[in-house]
Design a protein around this motif. Structure first.
Motif, PDB file in Angstrom:
ATOM      1  N   THR A  19       1.409   6.832  -6.676  1.00 19.72           N
ATOM      2  CA  THR A  19       0.329   7.807  -6.890  1.00 19.72           C
ATOM      3  C   THR A  19       0.867   9.223  -6.768  1.00 19.72           C
ATOM      4  N   VAL A  54       0.847  -1.202   0.000  1.00 24.49           N
ATOM      5  CA  VAL A  54       0.000   0.000   0.000  1.00 24.49           C
ATOM      6  C   VAL A  54       0.875   1.242   0.000  1.00 24.49           C
ATOM      7  N   ASP A  62      -0.198   6.295   6.152  1.00 23.92           N
ATOM      8  CA  ASP A  62      -0.993   6.839   5.045  1.00 23.92           C
ATOM      9  C   ASP A  62      -0.401   8.114   4.463  1.00 23.92           C
ATOM     10  N   ALA A 103      -5.887   8.173   1.147  1.00 20.66           N
ATOM     11  CA  ALA A 103      -6.905   7.240   1.636  1.00 20.66           C
ATOM     12  C   ALA A 103      -7.429   6.480   0.425  1.00 20.66           C
ATOM     13  N   ASP A 104      -7.470   5.172   0.530  1.00 18.42           N
ATOM     14  CA  ASP A 104      -7.940   4.321  -0.564  1.00 18.42           C
ATOM     15  C   ASP A 104      -7.223   4.634  -1.878  1.00 18.42           C
ATOM     16  N   GLY A 105      -5.918   4.927  -1.796  1.00 20.61           N
ATOM     17  CA  GLY A 105      -5.111   5.159  -2.979  1.00 20.61           C
ATOM     18  C   GLY A 105      -5.255   6.530  -3.616  1.00 20.61           C
ATOM     19  N   LYS A 106      -5.959   7.430  -2.961  1.00 23.59           N
ATOM     20  CA  LYS A 106      -6.184   8.779  -3.505  1.00 23.59           C
ATOM     21  C   LYS A 106      -5.602   9.829  -2.563  1.00 23.59           C
ATOM     22  N   ARG A 131       2.373   1.675  -3.440  1.00 25.52           N
ATOM     23  CA  ARG A 131       1.361   2.211  -4.368  1.00 25.52           C
ATOM     24  C   ARG A 131       1.105   3.685  -4.100  1.00 25.52           C
ATOM     25  N   ASN A 132       1.080   4.077  -2.825  1.00 29.18           N
ATOM     26  CA  ASN A 132       0.877   5.493  -2.485  1.00 29.18           C
ATOM     27  C   ASN A 132       2.013   6.346  -3.042  1.00 29.18           C
ATOM     28  N   GLY A 170      -8.948  12.289  -3.950  1.00 31.12           N
ATOM     29  CA  GLY A 170     -10.166  11.738  -3.372  1.00 31.12           C
ATOM     30  C   GLY A 170     -11.340  12.699  -3.455  1.00 31.12           C
ATOM     31  N   ASP A 171     -12.480  12.243  -2.959  1.00 37.23           N
ATOM     32  CA  ASP A 171     -13.697  13.057  -2.971  1.00 37.23           C
ATOM     33  C   ASP A 171     -13.520  14.356  -2.199  1.00 37.23           C
TER      34      ASP A 171
END
Length: 127
Positions: free
Chosen positions: A11, A4, A76, A102-105, A7-8, A33-34
């Motif tokens: 990103t 993780v 994170d 968070a969640d890859g975003k 991957r972060n 993210g959102d």
């Protein structure tokens, strides 16, 4: 390092390339993210703030480049040590960016910037 965290880091690298080097807001927004909380006082929160920032870079500093010298991941968060040059030939800026994911975003961002001086009291360099 966990997969993780790796991957972060990827990103964050993709974000630098999209938002800063290519100035492609659409590509950058796909990595956010959102809810995107911004701690840089010159950039508004959210996708709209990111789009405005990228547009301002494209207009004001079309040749700006960010060269990621190192990335560190902890939980994170990803910390980037970055060499930024707004205009070719200028000494540039040493930058520390901190991203929370968070969640890859990307969901949160802090930064600290220091102009690179023409002369230094030591020979160590800023990178």
């Amino acid at each position: 390092m966990s997969s993780v965290q790796e991957r972060n880091k990827q990103t964050v690298l993709a974000f630098y390339e999209a938002a800063i080097n290519r100035k492609d807001a659409d590509a950058a927004v796909r990595l956010v993210g959102d809810r995107y909380v911004q701690h840089n006082p010159r950039i508004a929160d959210g996708v709209d703030g990111l789009r405005a920032f990228v547009a301002q870079l494209r207009e004001t500093f079309p040749q700006l480049r960010a060269e990621v010298r190192s990335l560190l991941a902890d939980g994170d968060r990803v910390v980037g040590h970055v060499y930024g040059v707004r205009v070719p030939g200028q000494p540039g800026t040493a930058i520390i960016d901190i991203f929370r994911l968070a969640d890859g975003k990307l969901v949160e961002h802090w930064d600290v910037m220091q102009p690179i001086p023409a002369e230094s009291a030591n020979d160590n360099g800023m990178f």
